[in-house]
Design an enzyme around this catalytic site. Structure first.
Site, short mmCIF file in Angstrom:
data_model
loop_
_atom_site.label_atom_id
_atom_site.label_comp_id
_atom_site.label_asym_id
_atom_site.label_seq_id
_atom_site.Cartn_x
_atom_site.Cartn_y
_atom_site.Cartn_z
N HIS A 202 0.91 -1.34 0.04
CA HIS A 202 0.07 -0.07 -0.17
C HIS A 202 0.99 1.23 -0.11
CE1 HIS A 202 -3.62 -2.38 1.07
NE2 HIS A 202 -3.76 -1.89 0.13
N CYS A 500 2.81 -5.44 -20.53
CA CYS A 500 1.64 -4.60 -19.76
C CYS A 500 2.10 -4.91 -18.31
CB CYS A 500 0.30 -5.16 -20.25
SG CYS A 500 0.05 -6.77 -19.85
C1 PEP Z 1 1.48 -9.36 -15.16
O1 PEP Z 1 1.58 -10.35 -14.68
O2 PEP Z 1 2.52 -8.91 -15.39
C2 PEP Z 1 0.37 -8.75 -15.36
C3 PEP Z 1 0.15 -7.63 -16.29
O3 PEP Z 1 -0.94 -9.07 -14.80
P1 PEP Z 1 -1.28 -8.95 -13.36
O4 PEP Z 1 -0.38 -8.20 -12.68
O5 PEP Z 1 -2.65 -8.19 -13.34
O6 PEP Z 1 -1.33 -10.16 -12.78
#
Ligand code: PEP
Ligand code: MG
Length: 571
Positions: A202, A500
């Site tokens: 957090h 991402c």
């Molecule tokens: C990841 O695993 O890099 C991703 C973008 O998905 P999450 O963080 O939502 O698992």
């Protein structure tokens, strides 16, 4: 042009007296005296407290304290905004949680006096949260914070928290709960540093929201005495204790120059030699989508749909889901595509109506696309809802599945997405999928690398474990190698390969990712300008050189400095 990451982050070993190291969270260089958060309730007040003998009286003291603590937190939530308000509201809920009250009641009625009864009840929940792991384990800090507030209120002393410094300062703490950070005055607290916590704690979330330079997981931090001058480098993850004042001032000034360049960057993203890179925002709901869409982004590379339903117990109908998705698609409009990720429920993101109960090892269990094994219609209804939202908004979202391990899974998913007239892709977050990226790209139109999970699964290290932060680092050369394989497959197939995960938000790593052949970067909206401004300072050749240098390194620190040196030497 000066590279964004260099002037303010020259290796600390070249200069400092004593340098502490942690996990970088929010970039920025700050030089100021340290102020320490009072994280404990005055022990003398606890020792002096006798408490009621009668169990029912003790319980009534607890109930009054719980109501007072919960009200105080709700007031803070009302005065805060965005993520801070949400976490404060959730923490207030912990204070008045029926399960906690029930456990305290059982303990006092069993003969325990009030403070030990509270301690034992909290410990019981800490154990349960820790065992569930993931996001629940991250809530342990909030629960312990609630305990301190309850104890302070019961014994009649002020709740622990952050002192108001007389001069602008750097806040050092063991860990910070949302209730501590939400009321921060950024003109007096210039940076946050904690001994515990990881990049998803957090403290990290709130620091990103407030734009405060932040480093977490710094060992021996609390040995630094209040009032000592410290130089915090939020990009390098360092805290220099009593550095040379002139040197520190020069680094703050260099950082300020870099920040000014970042603030002035307005897109579109391209390298200095004009190679365009799509810079996109990760979003989770209408609010974050609207905020991101107001910035210089080319769309969203990751809409985490499960975040819309964290508190939903019954699966929303297709029409109800479509309304939620349409709000996000509409925020970006027809010109800026959104990559909608189907439910990544399970493990660290439990969704009541989807998550598999009682798994031994949820991170390796039935999460993401694997939920379709037991409940295929859940996915099909979500795809129907996305298609409905697309029609309603006149947009053409791309749709991708999380946690894909095999070509077969990718092909089955792609067929369902295409049936609905949408563009299918999958996430590459399992090493098997990265190794078979070329085959997967034969059956889908794009892939997006989730570096958070790809790192977790490549290094066999829980992404939430503070103690394993040295392994759960996307700069690990083995992780970079899997990204290289995936990007190479994309180039051969002439199909987009995005990133991402959090890696995309690190400006230096972004240059490496582009050098590896990644075609889009999707990140928290707050990171977009820093990444875009960084890419504008490097050529695509620079990016390739930085990528080669990082790939040849032995470890994350070596990879970072090799990439930095490769960029510096090309100038
Ligand atoms: C990841 O695993 O890099 C991703 C973008 O998905 P999450 O963080 O939502 O698992
Ligand atoms: Mg993931």
């Amino acid at each position: 042009m000066t590279p964004i990451t260099n002037p303010a982050t020259k290796p600390a070993t070249e200069r400092a007296s004593k340098t502490l190291h942690g996990t970088p969270v929010v970039p920025g260089v700050v030089f100021a005296p340290a102020v320490l958060a009072a994280t404990a309730v005055d022990p003398a007040a606890i020792a002096a407290y006798t408490g009621p003998d009668d169990a029912e009286e003790a319980l009534s003291s607890f109930n009054q304290a719980a109501a007072a603590v919960s009200d105080g937190l709700e007031k803070k939530a009302a005065a805060a905004a965005g993520a801070a308000a949400e976490v404060l509201h959730a923490t207030a809920g912990l204070a008045r949680d029926k399960g906690l009250r029930g456990a305290v009641a059982t303990n006092v009625r069993g003969g325990a006096s009030l403070l030990p009864a509270v301690r034992a009840a909290v410990e019981q929940f800490v154990g349960a949260f820790t065992q569930i792991g993931g996001l629940m384990a991250e809530r342990v800090t909030d629960l312990l914070d609630v305990e301190k507030r309850l104890v302070a209120t019961i014994v009649g002393v002020p709740e622990p928290g952050i002192p108001t410094p007389e001069v602008p300062s750097v806040l050092l703490a063991e860990d910070l709960a949302p209730a501590d950070t939400a009321g921060l005055d950024p003109s007096l607290i210039l940076a946050l540093v904690t001994e515990r916590g990881g990049p998803t704690s957090h403290t990290a979330i709130i620091a990103r929201q407030l734009g405060l330079p932040c480093v977490v997981g710094v060992r021996d931090l609390l040995d630094v005495a209040a009032g000592t001058d410290v130089l915090v480098d939020g990009a390098a993850g360092t805290v220099e204790v009593s550095p040379d004042a002139d040197d520190a001032a020069a680094r703050v000034a260099a950082d300020r120059e870099v920040r000014a360049r970042i603030d002035a960057w307005n897109g579109p993203a391209a390298t200095a030699d004009g190679v365009g890179i799509k810079v996109l925002a990760n979003v989770g709901d209408r609010e974050s989508a609207e905020a991101a869409a107001a910035g210089p982004v080319d769309g969203s590379g990751l809409f985490r749909t499960e975040l819309c339903f964290l508190n939903t117990t019954v699966e929303p109908s297709v029409e109800e889901q479509a309304v939620v998705y349409a709000a996000v698609l509409g925020a970006f409009g027809a010109e800026r595509p959104v990559v909608v990720r189907t439910l990544d429920a399970g493990s660290d993101k439990p969704i009541a109506y989807a998550t598999q109960a009682d798994e031994e090892n949820p991170a390796l269990g039935v999460r993401g696309l694997r939920l379709s094994l037991h409940n295929p219609d859940l996915l099909l209804r979500q795809l129907d809802a996305i298609a409905l939202a697309a029609r309603g908004t006149g947009t053409e979202p791309w749709v991708m599945a999380p946690m894909v391990a095999t070509v077969d899974e990718a092909a089955t998913f792609a067929a369902e997405v295409r049936k609905r007239g949408l563009k299918p892709g999958v996430m590459i977050e399992i090493p098997a999928a990265a190794l078979h990226a070329a085959r997967i790209l034969e059956v889908v139109d794009f892939v997006s690398i989730g570096t958070n999970d790809l790192t977790q699964y490549t290094m066999a290290a829980d992404r939430m474990a503070t103690d394993l932060a040295h392994l759960t680092d996307a700069w690990q050369p083995a992780v970079l190698e899997l990204i290289r394989i995936t990007a190479e497959a994309g180039r051969a197939a002439d199909k987009p390969v995005g990133v991402c995960g959090e890696a995309a938000a690190d400006p230096l790593l972004a240059t490496v990712l582009v050098g590896l052949g990644v075609t889009s970067l999707s990140m928290a909206g707050a990171a977009v300008r820093a990444v875009g401004a960084q890419l504008a300072t490097v050529t695509s050749d620079d990016c390739r050189r930085a990528a080669d240098a990082a790939l040849s390194a032995a470890d994350p620190a070596g990879a970072r400095s090799a990439a930095q040196q490769a960029l510096a030497s090309s100038r």
